[in-house]
Design an enzyme around this catalytic site. Structure first.
Site, PDB file in Angstrom:
ATOM      1  N   ARG A  95       0.712  -1.133  -0.206  1.00 22.80           N
ATOM      2  CA  ARG A  95       0.157   0.020   0.020  1.00 22.80           C
ATOM      3  C   ARG A  95       1.010   1.188   0.014  1.00 22.80           C
ATOM      4  NH1 ARG A  95      -4.840   2.419   2.053  1.00 22.80           N
ATOM      5  NH2 ARG A  95      -4.551   4.768   1.940  1.00 22.80           N
ATOM      6  N   ARG A 105      -5.305   2.226  -4.521  1.00 20.01           N
ATOM      7  CA  ARG A 105      -4.635   1.663  -3.345  1.00 20.01           C
ATOM      8  C   ARG A 105      -4.825   0.109  -3.566  1.00 20.01           C
ATOM      9  NH1 ARG A 105      -8.398   3.828  -0.180  1.00 20.01           N
ATOM     10  NH2 ARG A 105      -7.970   5.722  -1.146  1.00 20.01           N
ATOM     11  N   ASP A 121      -6.895  -0.988   1.609  1.00 25.06           N
ATOM     12  CA  ASP A 121      -7.118  -0.085   2.597  1.00 25.06           C
ATOM     13  C   ASP A 121      -8.117  -0.916   3.827  1.00 25.06           C
ATOM     14  OD1 ASP A 121      -7.475   2.415   3.830  1.00 25.06           O
ATOM     15  OD2 ASP A 121      -9.207   3.013   2.458  1.00 25.06           O
ATOM     16  N   ASP A 175      -9.691   0.071   7.423  1.00 25.38           N
ATOM     17  CA  ASP A 175     -10.144   1.308   8.450  1.00 25.38           C
ATOM     18  C   ASP A 175     -10.923   0.606   9.423  1.00 25.38           C
ATOM     19  OD1 ASP A 175      -9.404   3.382   6.900  1.00 25.38           O
ATOM     20  OD2 ASP A 175     -10.783   3.035   5.597  1.00 25.38           O
ATOM     21  N   ARG A 217     -21.291   6.422   3.484  1.00 26.55           N
ATOM     22  CA  ARG A 217     -20.798   5.678   2.450  1.00 26.55           C
ATOM     23  C   ARG A 217     -21.328   4.669   2.124  1.00 26.55           C
ATOM     24  NH1 ARG A 217     -14.064   6.279   4.041  1.00 26.55           N
ATOM     25  NH2 ARG A 217     -13.811   8.639   3.600  1.00 26.55           N
TER      26      ARG A 217
END
Length: 277
Positions: free
Chosen positions: A205, A214, A217, A219, A243
């Site tokens: 990454r 990327r 990812d 999170d 989102r």
């Protein structure tokens, strides 16, 4: 706050072991005293009167005694931390514990009864978002799930289906493959974040463009009902409720999980963003 668990207590278990900063402590050894509170649900064992539905405090006591004998640490802080982790890893019915490790013969040259370290550790539930839009996207997500499940103190419990989505943030790039997973972990949030960064780096990454392409990812979306705001980590994730590529896979595995600030379920948030999708 009242803990939602019952308690099993082991008080003042004496162990002769070799832990300490000074060489003579490691060579000659000394007495240590362990007190333990196991946070469990005793209801199944209490109603059925069956030992296998509870945590055998004798086995736990023998386990900790053997562990103290078989390992050597300079600090009682380290010994306590490792013992707490080992109990959580070896006894699945234990939701958390408070462990106090006393050192009554501490070589400090002063008249004292004992010195001790007392820690409390629990299993936590975190929800992690995964995304990739470079190379073999599915392979990157598959490998991330596997790698996270292999981290000490982490266990992947649920994984959503993989969702193809358009890129977010206005940067021209390929479509993303997104998912969410439910993670059982005793790592605190920043340590968990460090492990996620390690897994991202293993997938090569590169953080070159904000919201840019990327390979991987990862999170932290939610961590129990924790609300925190630090320079490098905000929980709940600051934009998760906006989102669709987060809410849709998250709804698949945790539709009734409530956002700790908005007090709405994931299913409600997804309906607001996705129009009832």
């Amino acid at each position: 706050m009242t803990l939602p668990y019952d308690e099993i207590h082991v008080e003042d278990l004496e162990v002769f072991a070799r832990h300490g900063v000074f060489p003579e402590e490691n060579r000659l050894g000394q007495k240590f005293v362990i007190s333990l509170v196991l946070y469990v649900d005793t209801r199944p064992a209490g109603t059925a009167d069956r030992l296998e539905q509870s945590v055998h405090y004798g086995e736990v006591s023998a386990f900790l005694t053997d562990y103290m004998h078989q390992n050597t640490f300079q600090l009682i802080e380290t010994a306590a931390e490792h013992m707490a982790e080992e109990v959580l890893l070896h006894y699945p019915l234990v939701k958390g514990l408070t462990l106090e490790l006393k050192k009554p013969w501490a070589p400090v040259g002063l008249p004292l009864k004992t010195v001790s370290v007392k820690i409390t550790r629990f299993w936590h539930t975190a929800y992690i978002a995964l995304g990739s839009n470079l190379g073999d996207k599915k392979a990157y997500l598959d490998e991330a799930v596997k790698a996270l499940d292999e981290v000490r103190g982490c266990s992947v419990e649920k994984v959503s289906g993989y969702l193809n989505t358009k890129p977010y943030g206005g940067v021209e790039q390929d479509d993303f493959l997104n998912a969410c997973l439910k993670l059982k972990t005793f790592l605190p949030p920043h340590e968990l974040l460090d492990r996620l960064h390690d897994i991202e780096q293993a997938a090569h990454r590169e953080r070159l463009i904000h919201w840019g392409p990327r390979t991987l990812d990862l999170d932290i979306l939610l961590y129990d009902d924790l609300v925190m705001d630090s320079d490098d980590l905000i929980i709940p994730h600051v934009e998760m409720h906006l989102r669709d590529f987060v809410l849709l896979p998250l709804k698949e595995i945790a539709p009734n999980k409530r956002h700790p600030l908005l007090h709405k379920t994931v299913a409600q948030l997804a309906a607001e963003v996705c129009g009832g999708t």
